[in-house]
Design an enzyme around this catalytic site. Structure first.
Site, PDB file in Angstrom:
ATOM      1  CG  HIS A  37      -1.905  -0.838   1.203  1.00 32.28           C
ATOM      2  ND1 HIS A  37      -1.974  -2.357   2.421  1.00 32.28           N
ATOM      3  CD2 HIS A  37      -3.565  -1.579   0.503  1.00 32.28           C
ATOM      4  CE1 HIS A  37      -2.709  -2.533   2.236  1.00 32.28           C
ATOM      5  NE2 HIS A  37      -3.063  -2.237   1.724  1.00 32.28           N
ATOM      6  NE  ARG A 187      -8.983 -11.862   2.043  1.00 28.74           N
ATOM      7  CZ  ARG A 187      -8.960 -11.064   1.169  1.00 28.74           C
ATOM      8  NH1 ARG A 187      -8.856 -10.519  -0.071  1.00 28.74           N
ATOM      9  NH2 ARG A 187     -10.439 -10.678   0.788  1.00 28.74           N
TER      10      ARG A 187
HETATM   11  P1  AMP Z   1      -5.921  -4.025   0.122  1.00 26.28           P
HETATM   12  O1  AMP Z   1      -6.192  -3.032   1.212  1.00 26.28           O
HETATM   13  O2  AMP Z   1      -6.073  -5.046  -0.015  1.00 26.28           O
HETATM   14  O3  AMP Z   1      -7.574  -3.423  -1.398  1.00 26.28           O
HETATM   15  O4  AMP Z   1      -5.094  -2.804  -1.622  1.00 26.28           O
HETATM   16  C1  AMP Z   1      -5.113  -1.733  -1.398  1.00 26.28           C
HETATM   17  C2  AMP Z   1      -4.292  -1.354  -2.971  1.00 26.28           C
HETATM   18  O5  AMP Z   1      -3.313  -1.765  -2.557  1.00 26.28           O
HETATM   19  C3  AMP Z   1      -4.901  -1.920  -4.519  1.00 26.28           C
HETATM   20  O6  AMP Z   1      -4.186  -1.638  -5.582  1.00 26.28           O
HETATM   21  C4  AMP Z   1      -4.058  -3.554  -3.702  1.00 26.28           C
HETATM   22  O7  AMP Z   1      -3.988  -4.099  -5.666  1.00 26.28           O
HETATM   23  C5  AMP Z   1      -2.525  -3.427  -3.632  1.00 26.28           C
HETATM   24  N1  AMP Z   1      -1.360  -3.551  -3.379  1.00 26.28           N
HETATM   25  C6  AMP Z   1      -2.114  -4.533  -2.181  1.00 26.28           C
HETATM   26  N2  AMP Z   1      -1.160  -5.392  -2.120  1.00 26.28           N
HETATM   27  C7  AMP Z   1      -0.132  -5.251  -2.880  1.00 26.28           C
HETATM   28  C8  AMP Z   1       1.285  -5.506  -2.609  1.00 26.28           C
HETATM   29  N3  AMP Z   1       2.065  -6.529  -2.352  1.00 26.28           N
HETATM   30  N4  AMP Z   1       2.222  -4.648  -3.516  1.00 26.28           N
HETATM   31  C9  AMP Z   1       1.565  -3.598  -5.018  1.00 26.28           C
HETATM   32  N5  AMP Z   1       0.280  -3.394  -4.118  1.00 26.28           N
HETATM   33  C10 AMP Z   1      -0.827  -3.793  -3.781  1.00 26.28           C
END
Ligand code: AMP
Length: 281
Positions: A37, A187
């Protein structure tokens, strides 16, 4: 750093910022923030005057038997990370503010939502597209930043922005990984130690396919079979899908420079996804 909980307040702050000529960069998240993030926050800070991060565990993108109730949360830690990373505004709405009584409008993105995660999580991308559309209307970003980690999501969002003429530039940031290759994910906290060790196989399997591609293999079936072989060496992993697709979610028979190998698997009871572009991944 401003922390805003009310939809109307966020909309008003964004209106004022844009009226004052500031560009807004936006990073939508479900919280429990990690370096993945924060890498998107870094991109936004470099490409916009003001960076807004939203933290909202969006109920409409979870199926009835999924992990909405136990999705990890850490409001205090998230706010500290945002502050330390130079975020200007955190938008932290609640479900009642986003989906008030009587809410009944949804965004359905077609074909690109249907395969892969869309097949195993019916309604998931409808929930994602709906909340992102709402957040775009509230935050009014010039640029919005999404991670390659959720590859199909990036395709769905780009498609929605194009099809609905949304005035937002979508920027995709690379997948951030742990030192052993595991893609960072909120997760991952669910994984027991043996599962955490097993989970490294996902990236190992994708890397093996990429290695084959680099040595000249172009048959997508053989590349996918290589991924399955590496995953099969680890009994704690139950693959859900292994697919080779292009940047528009079309199945690749012959792999090329725009092919992405995407995988979803259960590791114990935790569902993990990962992907690797065969070129520049
Ligand atoms: P989430 O909180 O999982 O919904 O993710 C929020 C944003 O962060 C989304 O655009 C995800 O694709 C991005 N994101 C989550 N994990 C990663 C990662 N390991 N590397 C880059 N971006 C990520």
């Amino acid at each position: 750093m401003l922390v805003i909980e009310k939809v109307e307040k966020m909309a008003a702050v964004s209106r004022k910022l844009r009226g004052g000529g500031k560009t807004i960069g936006f990073v939508p998240t479900m919280g429990y923030l990690h370096e993945g993030h924060l890498s998107l926050v870094g991109l936004s800070k470099a490409q916009a005057d003001v960076t807004v991060v939203s933290i909202f565990v969006n109920p409409t993108q979870f199926g009835p038997n999924e992990d909405l109730g136990r999705y990890p949360r850490d409001a205090e830690g998230d706010l500290k990370k945002c502050k330390d990373s130079g975020v200007d505004v955190v938008f932290f709405p609640d479900a009642a503010g986003m989906y008030p009584e009587g809410y009944c409008t949804y965004v359905d993105v077609g074909r690109v939502s249907e395969g892969l995660c869309g097949a195993s999580r019916p309604g998931h991308f409808r929930g994602v597209a709906t909340v992102v559309a709402k957040l775009f209307n509230i935050v009014k970003p010039d640029r919005a930043f999404f991670g390659q980690k959720d590859f199909q999501q990036t395709v769905v969002i780009r498609r929605m922005v194009r099809d609905l003429n949304m005035d937002v530039e979508v920027v995709i940031g690379p997948t951030m990984r742990e030192p052993d290759g595991l893609a960072m994910s909120s997760r991952n906290v669910y994984l027991a130690p043996a599962e955490r060790a097993a989970a490294t196989r996902l990236y190992a399997a994708l890397s093996a396919a990429k290695g084959l591609y680099s040595s000249g293999e172009r048959d997508a079936g053989r590349l996918k079979a290589r991924v399955q072989e590496v995953l099969a060496e680890e009994p704690l992993i139950r693959p859900e899908y292994v697919e080779a697709v292009d940047n528009d979610m079309r199945t690749a028979e012959t792999a090329g420079g725009d092919t992405v190998i995407a995988v979803a698997a259960r590791v114990g009871s935790t569902r993990l996804i990962d992907n690797l572009p065969l070129l520049n991944g």
